[in-house]
Motif scaffolding. Sequence first.
Motif, PDB file in Angstrom:
ATOM      1  N   CYS A  64       0.769  -1.406   0.056  1.00  0.00           N
ATOM      2  CA  CYS A  64       0.125  -0.191  -0.095  1.00  0.00           C
ATOM      3  C   CYS A  64       0.823   1.242   0.258  1.00  0.00           C
ATOM      4  O   CYS A  64       0.333   2.243   0.233  1.00  0.00           O
ATOM      5  CB  CYS A  64      -0.983  -0.013   1.231  1.00  0.00           C
ATOM      6  SG  CYS A  64      -0.119   0.154   2.835  1.00  0.00           S
ATOM      7  N   PHE A  65       2.188   1.086  -0.237  1.00  0.00           N
ATOM      8  CA  PHE A  65       3.041   2.458  -0.184  1.00  0.00           C
ATOM      9  C   PHE A  65       3.746   2.510  -1.636  1.00  0.00           C
ATOM     10  O   PHE A  65       3.795   1.576  -2.332  1.00  0.00           O
ATOM     11  CB  PHE A  65       4.083   2.192   0.711  1.00  0.00           C
ATOM     12  CG  PHE A  65       4.919   0.949   0.754  1.00  0.00           C
ATOM     13  CD1 PHE A  65       5.985   0.880  -0.158  1.00  0.00           C
ATOM     14  CD2 PHE A  65       4.607  -0.293   1.742  1.00  0.00           C
ATOM     15  CE1 PHE A  65       6.755  -0.487  -0.020  1.00  0.00           C
ATOM     16  CE2 PHE A  65       5.349  -1.262   1.592  1.00  0.00           C
ATOM     17  CZ  PHE A  65       6.306  -1.380   0.850  1.00  0.00           C
ATOM     18  N   ALA A  66       3.981   3.649  -2.244  1.00  0.00           N
ATOM     19  CA  ALA A  66       4.301   3.863  -3.461  1.00  0.00           C
ATOM     20  C   ALA A  66       5.916   3.478  -3.570  1.00  0.00           C
ATOM     21  O   ALA A  66       6.903   3.049  -2.566  1.00  0.00           O
ATOM     22  CB  ALA A  66       4.341   5.304  -3.618  1.00  0.00           C
ATOM     23  N   GLY A  67       6.213   3.336  -4.753  1.00  0.00           N
ATOM     24  CA  GLY A  67       7.641   3.024  -4.893  1.00  0.00           C
ATOM     25  C   GLY A  67       7.801   1.711  -5.533  1.00  0.00           C
ATOM     26  O   GLY A  67       6.518   0.853  -6.004  1.00  0.00           O
ATOM     27  N   PRO A  68       8.810   1.034  -5.978  1.00  0.00           N
ATOM     28  CA  PRO A  68       9.063  -0.294  -6.469  1.00  0.00           C
ATOM     29  C   PRO A  68       8.603  -1.325  -5.421  1.00  0.00           C
ATOM     30  O   PRO A  68       8.617  -1.002  -4.418  1.00  0.00           O
ATOM     31  CB  PRO A  68      10.724  -0.427  -6.816  1.00  0.00           C
ATOM     32  CG  PRO A  68      11.186   0.688  -5.973  1.00  0.00           C
ATOM     33  CD  PRO A  68      10.291   1.944  -5.808  1.00  0.00           C
ATOM     34  N   PRO A  69       8.412  -2.462  -5.995  1.00  0.00           N
ATOM     35  CA  PRO A  69       8.050  -3.500  -4.953  1.00  0.00           C
ATOM     36  C   PRO A  69       8.802  -3.917  -3.987  1.00  0.00           C
ATOM     37  O   PRO A  69      10.223  -3.843  -3.987  1.00  0.00           O
ATOM     38  CB  PRO A  69       8.066  -4.951  -6.013  1.00  0.00           C
ATOM     39  CG  PRO A  69       7.904  -4.241  -7.627  1.00  0.00           C
ATOM     40  CD  PRO A  69       8.838  -2.996  -7.284  1.00  0.00           C
ATOM     41  N   GLY A  70       8.269  -3.765  -2.853  1.00  0.00           N
ATOM     42  CA  GLY A  70       9.110  -3.966  -1.564  1.00  0.00           C
ATOM     43  C   GLY A  70       9.548  -5.394  -1.413  1.00  0.00           C
ATOM     44  O   GLY A  70       8.692  -6.395  -1.743  1.00  0.00           O
ATOM     45  N   PRO A  71      10.467  -5.706  -0.700  1.00  0.00           N
ATOM     46  CA  PRO A  71      10.958  -7.098  -0.689  1.00  0.00           C
ATOM     47  C   PRO A  71      10.063  -7.829   0.492  1.00  0.00           C
ATOM     48  O   PRO A  71       9.930  -9.092   0.661  1.00  0.00           O
ATOM     49  CB  PRO A  71      12.403  -7.226   0.100  1.00  0.00           C
ATOM     50  CG  PRO A  71      12.327  -5.634   0.918  1.00  0.00           C
ATOM     51  CD  PRO A  71      11.380  -4.976  -0.138  1.00  0.00           C
ATOM     52  N   GLY A  72       9.221  -7.136   1.283  1.00  0.00           N
ATOM     53  CA  GLY A  72       8.456  -7.697   2.303  1.00  0.00           C
ATOM     54  C   GLY A  72       9.143  -8.427   3.475  1.00  0.00           C
ATOM     55  O   GLY A  72      10.571  -8.081   3.596  1.00  0.00           O
ATOM     56  N   ARG A  73       8.605  -9.036   4.396  1.00  0.00           N
ATOM     57  CA  ARG A  73       9.498  -9.694   5.415  1.00  0.00           C
ATOM     58  C   ARG A  73       9.386 -11.116   5.345  1.00  0.00           C
ATOM     59  O   ARG A  73       8.333 -11.795   4.974  1.00  0.00           O
ATOM     60  CB  ARG A  73       8.707  -9.451   6.746  1.00  0.00           C
ATOM     61  CG  ARG A  73       8.635  -7.683   7.066  1.00  0.00           C
ATOM     62  CD  ARG A  73      10.102  -7.402   7.604  1.00  0.00           C
ATOM     63  NE  ARG A  73      10.139  -5.923   7.422  1.00  0.00           N
ATOM     64  CZ  ARG A  73       9.686  -4.946   8.377  1.00  0.00           C
ATOM     65  NH1 ARG A  73       9.247  -5.401   9.448  1.00  0.00           N
ATOM     66  NH2 ARG A  73      10.044  -3.589   8.057  1.00  0.00           N
ATOM     67  N   ALA A  74      10.485 -11.764   5.896  1.00  0.00           N
ATOM     68  CA  ALA A  74      10.428 -13.357   5.869  1.00  0.00           C
ATOM     69  C   ALA A  74       9.541 -13.843   6.781  1.00  0.00           C
ATOM     70  O   ALA A  74       9.263 -13.249   7.745  1.00  0.00           O
ATOM     71  CB  ALA A  74      11.979 -13.807   5.863  1.00  0.00           C
ATOM     72  N   PRO A  75       8.860 -15.181   6.711  1.00  0.00           N
ATOM     73  CA  PRO A  75       8.314 -15.824   7.475  1.00  0.00           C
ATOM     74  C   PRO A  75       9.062 -15.869   8.969  1.00  0.00           C
ATOM     75  O   PRO A  75       9.927 -15.902   9.001  1.00  0.00           O
ATOM     76  CB  PRO A  75       7.929 -17.212   7.101  1.00  0.00           C
ATOM     77  CG  PRO A  75       8.246 -16.871   5.720  1.00  0.00           C
ATOM     78  CD  PRO A  75       8.964 -16.002   5.310  1.00  0.00           C
ATOM     79  N   SER A  76       8.004 -15.712   9.956  1.00  0.00           N
ATOM     80  CA  SER A  76       8.639 -15.634  11.271  1.00  0.00           C
ATOM     81  C   SER A  76       9.725 -14.620  11.601  1.00  0.00           C
ATOM     82  O   SER A  76      10.423 -14.677  12.652  1.00  0.00           O
ATOM     83  CB  SER A  76       8.976 -16.975  11.758  1.00  0.00           C
ATOM     84  OG  SER A  76       8.073 -18.016  11.577  1.00  0.00           O
ATOM     85  N   GLU A  77       9.779 -13.616  10.714  1.00  0.00           N
ATOM     86  CA  GLU A  77      10.657 -12.692  11.102  1.00  0.00           C
ATOM     87  C   GLU A  77      10.165 -11.412  11.978  1.00  0.00           C
ATOM     88  O   GLU A  77       9.875 -10.533  11.636  1.00  0.00           O
ATOM     89  CB  GLU A  77      11.031 -11.821   9.700  1.00  0.00           C
ATOM     90  CG  GLU A  77      12.320 -11.064   9.829  1.00  0.00           C
ATOM     91  CD  GLU A  77      12.776 -10.293   8.271  1.00  0.00           C
ATOM     92  OE1 GLU A  77      13.748 -11.105   7.819  1.00  0.00           O
ATOM     93  OE2 GLU A  77      12.186  -9.421   8.169  1.00  0.00           O
ATOM     94  N   VAL A  78       9.840 -11.952  13.327  1.00  0.00           N
ATOM     95  CA  VAL A  78       9.373 -11.076  14.226  1.00  0.00           C
ATOM     96  C   VAL A  78      10.386 -11.158  15.379  1.00  0.00           C
ATOM     97  O   VAL A  78      10.649 -12.141  15.822  1.00  0.00           O
ATOM     98  CB  VAL A  78       7.915 -11.627  14.941  1.00  0.00           C
ATOM     99  CG1 VAL A  78       7.144 -10.420  15.785  1.00  0.00           C
ATOM    100  CG2 VAL A  78       6.960 -11.772  13.507  1.00  0.00           C
ATOM    101  N   PRO A  79      10.617 -10.082  15.877  1.00  0.00           N
ATOM    102  CA  PRO A  79      11.789  -9.715  16.636  1.00  0.00           C
ATOM    103  C   PRO A  79      11.444 -10.237  18.210  1.00  0.00           C
ATOM    104  O   PRO A  79      12.241 -10.414  19.217  1.00  0.00           O
ATOM    105  CB  PRO A  79      11.954  -8.405  17.060  1.00  0.00           C
ATOM    106  CG  PRO A  79      10.579  -7.737  16.495  1.00  0.00           C
ATOM    107  CD  PRO A  79      10.004  -8.443  15.452  1.00  0.00           C
ATOM    108  N   TYR A  80      10.140 -10.543  18.710  1.00  0.00           N
ATOM    109  CA  TYR A  80       9.903 -10.937  20.079  1.00  0.00           C
ATOM    110  C   TYR A  80       8.491 -11.967  19.949  1.00  0.00           C
ATOM    111  O   TYR A  80       7.892 -11.814  19.091  1.00  0.00           O
ATOM    112  CB  TYR A  80       9.941  -9.850  20.960  1.00  0.00           C
ATOM    113  CG  TYR A  80       9.019  -8.741  20.351  1.00  0.00           C
ATOM    114  CD1 TYR A  80       7.785  -8.763  20.856  1.00  0.00           C
ATOM    115  CD2 TYR A  80       9.554  -7.674  19.629  1.00  0.00           C
ATOM    116  CE1 TYR A  80       6.947  -7.904  20.655  1.00  0.00           C
ATOM    117  CE2 TYR A  80       8.591  -6.714  19.369  1.00  0.00           C
ATOM    118  CZ  TYR A  80       7.298  -6.739  19.584  1.00  0.00           C
ATOM    119  OH  TYR A  80       6.514  -5.773  19.251  1.00  0.00           O
TER     120      TYR A  80
END
Length: 264
Positions: free
Chosen positions: A248-264
């Motif tokens: 939902c943000f402008a610009g080229p395709p974002g890489p997103g986040r990897a699964p379970s990439e949550v810091p806590y």
Amino acid sequence: MERGVLGELIADLAAEFDSLRVLITSGTDLVRPTPAVGWDIRSSVSHLIGCDLLAKEAIAAPDEFQRARPATDDGLAELLESHIAARRDLPAKDLRQEWDEAFAALLRAFASSCRDENVPWFGPPMSPATLATARLMEYWAHGQDVADALKIVRQPTDRIRHVCHLGFVTFEFSFVNRGLPVPPSPPRVELRLPSGLPWVRGPEDGRALVTGDALDFALVVTQRRHRSDTSLTCRGEVAEQWLAIAQCFAGPPGPGRAPSEVPY
């Protein structure tokens, strides 16, 4: 769009600013990395400052903004990077003061804007209300990065509906931005806001369906969580495809986040 709607958006944007600013004190470690690769807390705040100033100029001096606007994605990337580089050595106190001043200038610009005049931006011109929604989305998304860096669990509010709105209306953009064919119809989206109220968009007879918490949907469309780390459920191939690339943000395709990439 009625002026009252813009006023509500501005109030919600100010509340989102306040909710992030309270997390960043004079003692905050500004070089602490966030889950966004290459971004620390200082980078997140510096980016918000720079974009607030750009949005203020777009509203208050649209001709000057258009003359200075980069013509390419590379030029835009360089401009945004300059916002971060210019503030790399600012002490926290000075960074917070500049942030306060930039945001106050943005609110003044919104208050004096004409709701019937579109504002130039990076991409198609947009109404002041849409620009305010976009700024709120950025504050919420970068605020999530800062909260994750500080290992703080934020309490979501119904302001998240604005992020969900952008997530839904950028359905087509998410496909076009990646050079993919756009499905003929978006899925129906049925969400629960933090207050428990329903939030629904899309065709009633749609074969594709996304359901779940508004928080999870907002995290996915801002690419702050992988869909598998949420409780969202999908029905239909279109819904599955969309949530894999939603942006939902402008610009080229974002890489997103990897699964379970949550810091806590």
